[in-house]
Design an enzyme around this catalytic site. Structure first.
Site, PDB file in Angstrom:
ATOM      1  N   CYS A   1      -7.343  16.287  17.527  1.00  0.00           N
ATOM      2  CA  CYS A   1      -8.260  17.420  17.409  1.00  0.00           C
ATOM      3  C   CYS A   1      -7.960  18.434  18.502  1.00  0.00           C
ATOM      4  O   CYS A   1      -7.916  18.077  19.683  1.00  0.00           O
ATOM      5  CB  CYS A   1      -9.701  16.941  17.524  1.00  0.00           C
ATOM      6  SG  CYS A   1     -10.896  18.299  17.523  1.00  0.00           S
TER       7      CYS A   1
ATOM      8  N   HIS B   1      -8.141   7.143  16.310  1.00  0.00           N
ATOM      9  CA  HIS B   1      -7.032   7.782  17.009  1.00  0.00           C
ATOM     10  C   HIS B   1      -6.387   6.766  17.953  1.00  0.00           C
ATOM     11  O   HIS B   1      -7.072   5.896  18.498  1.00  0.00           O
ATOM     12  CB  HIS B   1      -7.523   8.994  17.795  1.00  0.00           C
ATOM     13  CG  HIS B   1      -7.873  10.165  16.938  1.00  0.00           C
ATOM     14  ND1 HIS B   1      -7.391  11.429  17.166  1.00  0.00           N
ATOM     15  CD2 HIS B   1      -8.658  10.268  15.831  1.00  0.00           C
ATOM     16  CE1 HIS B   1      -7.861  12.261  16.245  1.00  0.00           C
ATOM     17  NE2 HIS B   1      -8.639  11.576  15.429  1.00  0.00           N
TER      18      HIS B   1
ATOM     19  N   HIS C   1     -12.172   6.248  11.113  1.00  0.00           N
ATOM     20  CA  HIS C   1     -11.219   7.307  11.442  1.00  0.00           C
ATOM     21  C   HIS C   1     -10.846   7.075  12.901  1.00  0.00           C
ATOM     22  O   HIS C   1     -11.644   7.355  13.810  1.00  0.00           O
ATOM     23  CB  HIS C   1     -11.869   8.677  11.244  1.00  0.00           C
ATOM     24  CG  HIS C   1     -10.983   9.828  11.606  1.00  0.00           C
ATOM     25  ND1 HIS C   1     -10.343  10.607  10.657  1.00  0.00           N
ATOM     26  CD2 HIS C   1     -10.616  10.331  12.809  1.00  0.00           C
ATOM     27  CE1 HIS C   1      -9.633  11.543  11.263  1.00  0.00           C
ATOM     28  NE2 HIS C   1      -9.786  11.391  12.577  1.00  0.00           N
TER      29      HIS C   1
ATOM     30  N   ARG D   1      -2.585  17.759   7.352  1.00  0.00           N
ATOM     31  CA  ARG D   1      -3.637  18.608   7.912  1.00  0.00           C
ATOM     32  C   ARG D   1      -3.828  18.335   9.398  1.00  0.00           C
ATOM     33  O   ARG D   1      -3.574  19.175  10.244  1.00  0.00           O
ATOM     34  CB  ARG D   1      -4.951  18.369   7.141  1.00  0.00           C
ATOM     35  CG  ARG D   1      -6.061  19.379   7.454  1.00  0.00           C
ATOM     36  CD  ARG D   1      -6.896  19.056   8.677  1.00  0.00           C
ATOM     37  NE  ARG D   1      -7.500  17.740   8.608  1.00  0.00           N
ATOM     38  CZ  ARG D   1      -8.233  17.198   9.577  1.00  0.00           C
ATOM     39  NH1 ARG D   1      -8.433  17.884  10.701  1.00  0.00           N
ATOM     40  NH2 ARG D   1      -8.729  15.991   9.483  1.00  0.00           N
TER      41      ARG D   1
ATOM     42  N   ASN E   1      -3.385  10.277  15.457  1.00  0.00           N
ATOM     43  CA  ASN E   1      -4.165   9.317  14.692  1.00  0.00           C
ATOM     44  C   ASN E   1      -3.396   8.008  14.560  1.00  0.00           C
ATOM     45  O   ASN E   1      -2.210   7.924  14.878  1.00  0.00           O
ATOM     46  CB  ASN E   1      -4.438   9.868  13.289  1.00  0.00           C
ATOM     47  CG  ASN E   1      -5.374  11.054  13.313  1.00  0.00           C
ATOM     48  OD1 ASN E   1      -5.348  11.855  14.231  1.00  0.00           O
ATOM     49  ND2 ASN E   1      -6.198  11.160  12.308  1.00  0.00           N
TER      50      ASN E   1
END
Length: 322
Positions: free
Chosen positions: A250, A219, A217, A16, A263
């Site tokens: 993003c 990056h 989360h 995704r 990421n």
């Protein structure tokens, strides 16, 4: 390192978050093949797609078709992202999507406007509507995530208390409604975190909510992703979002070269855990092959290190056989 977890859980987001930022489209069959390859690695959760506006993110326009194409493996959860009720309804109507309740919050008004067309406070205001919907649908709460938790390319520095305050509010809101409190995720959406900031934010969150389970989360936008993972591991954090081959980023985060905003790399971080004696339940060699498949699909060298260098286990086996 006495606080190292015994087992680390990786939530794979490459199919995704990886493809949403790439220029152009990739064949449905190729993306399904990547999900199928990841399913064979021991990963328990794979984020397949997002149910969002095809005008805003055209790479995700065929989410339903992708879920219909993948081969599901028992024991693997295949989930997705949605940002509004229309996306949520699409996800619930799609067979095979694992639906769990989630709250998305912001520590930056500027990024909230770009990503969700609202302020951080307005995003809070939408949470109760989401909780109403989840309760009505019998959907259990799983996570609350605050984006831009360590800094924002549009707003600058973000005080740790602001990000932590959003998560504390989410926790208390769920508790007040009699809902199971979610796991709390700090998201370094734009790559501003460093190990000291990671330790500080986790410590502040645990001081406020000692019983909360913390996830990250992260990056690797500016190269500190692995160092930040290590800092979190040393504090006992055992839940990480990650992307195979270091895919991701993003599209609204404001990076000059968005493709450089990946990421943390799943196979590299699994390797880190294994070398430190931390279990993951993941077949690292199979994951490396999935990363190489991702690179072939994308058609250029990706940022993962291990898929190019090979694991030390493979090296040791070659040495032993020589």
């Amino acid at each position: 390192m006495t606080n190292l977890p015994k087992h680390v859980h990786f939530h794979e987001e490459g199919p995704r978050e990886g493809f949403q930022i790439e220029r152009g489209a990739f064949p449905l069959a190729d993306r399904a093949a990547l999900v199928d390859a990841l399913s064979e690695t021991g990963l328990e959760e794979i984020q397949v797609s997002s149910f969002v506006s095809p005008k805003a993110v055209p790479q995700m326009a065929d989410a339903e078709a992708l879920f219909a194409t993948i081969r599901r493996k028992p024991g693997v959860r295949y989930d997705a992202v949605w940002l509004n009720e229309r996306g949520y309804d699409r996800a619930r109507a799609t067979p095979g999507v694992h639906i769990t309740g989630r709250i998305a919050l912001y520590a930056s008004d500027a990024f909230a406007m770009r990503n969700n067309n609202c302020t951080a406070a307005e995003m809070r205001g939408r949470v109760n509507d989401w909780l109403d919907r989840y309760a009505a649908d019998g959907v259990p709460m799983e996570r609350a995530l605050v984006m831009a938790a360590f800094g924002c390319n549009f707003e600058g520095e973000v005080a740790p208390s602001r990000a932590v305050g959003e998560l504390v509010w989410a926790w208390n809101t769920c508790q007040a409604r009699g809902m199971a409190p979610p796991r709390l995720y700090l998201a370094d959406t734009m790559g501003w975190a460093n190990p000291q900031a990671i330790r500080g934010a986790i410590g502040m969150l645990r001081d406020a909510l000692p019983e909360a389970e913390v996830g990250l989360h992260l990056h690797d936008t500016r190269g500190l992703g692995p160092a930040n993972v290590l800092a979190a591991l040393e504090m006992g954090v055992s839940h990480f979002d990650s992307s195979v081959a270091g895919l991701g980023g993003c599209p609204f985060a404001g990076h000059g070269d968005a493709r450089g905003a990946g990421n943390i790399c799943t196979e590299d971080m699994v390797f880190l855990c294994h070398e430190m004696g931390i279990e993951t339940g993941i077949d690292l060699e199979a994951l490396i092959e999935a990363a190489r498949l991702a690179e072939r699909i994308i058609g250029r060298p990706l940022s993962g290190r291990l898929m190019h260098a090979g694991s030390l286990k493979a090296y040791r086996q070659r040495r032993a056989a020589a």
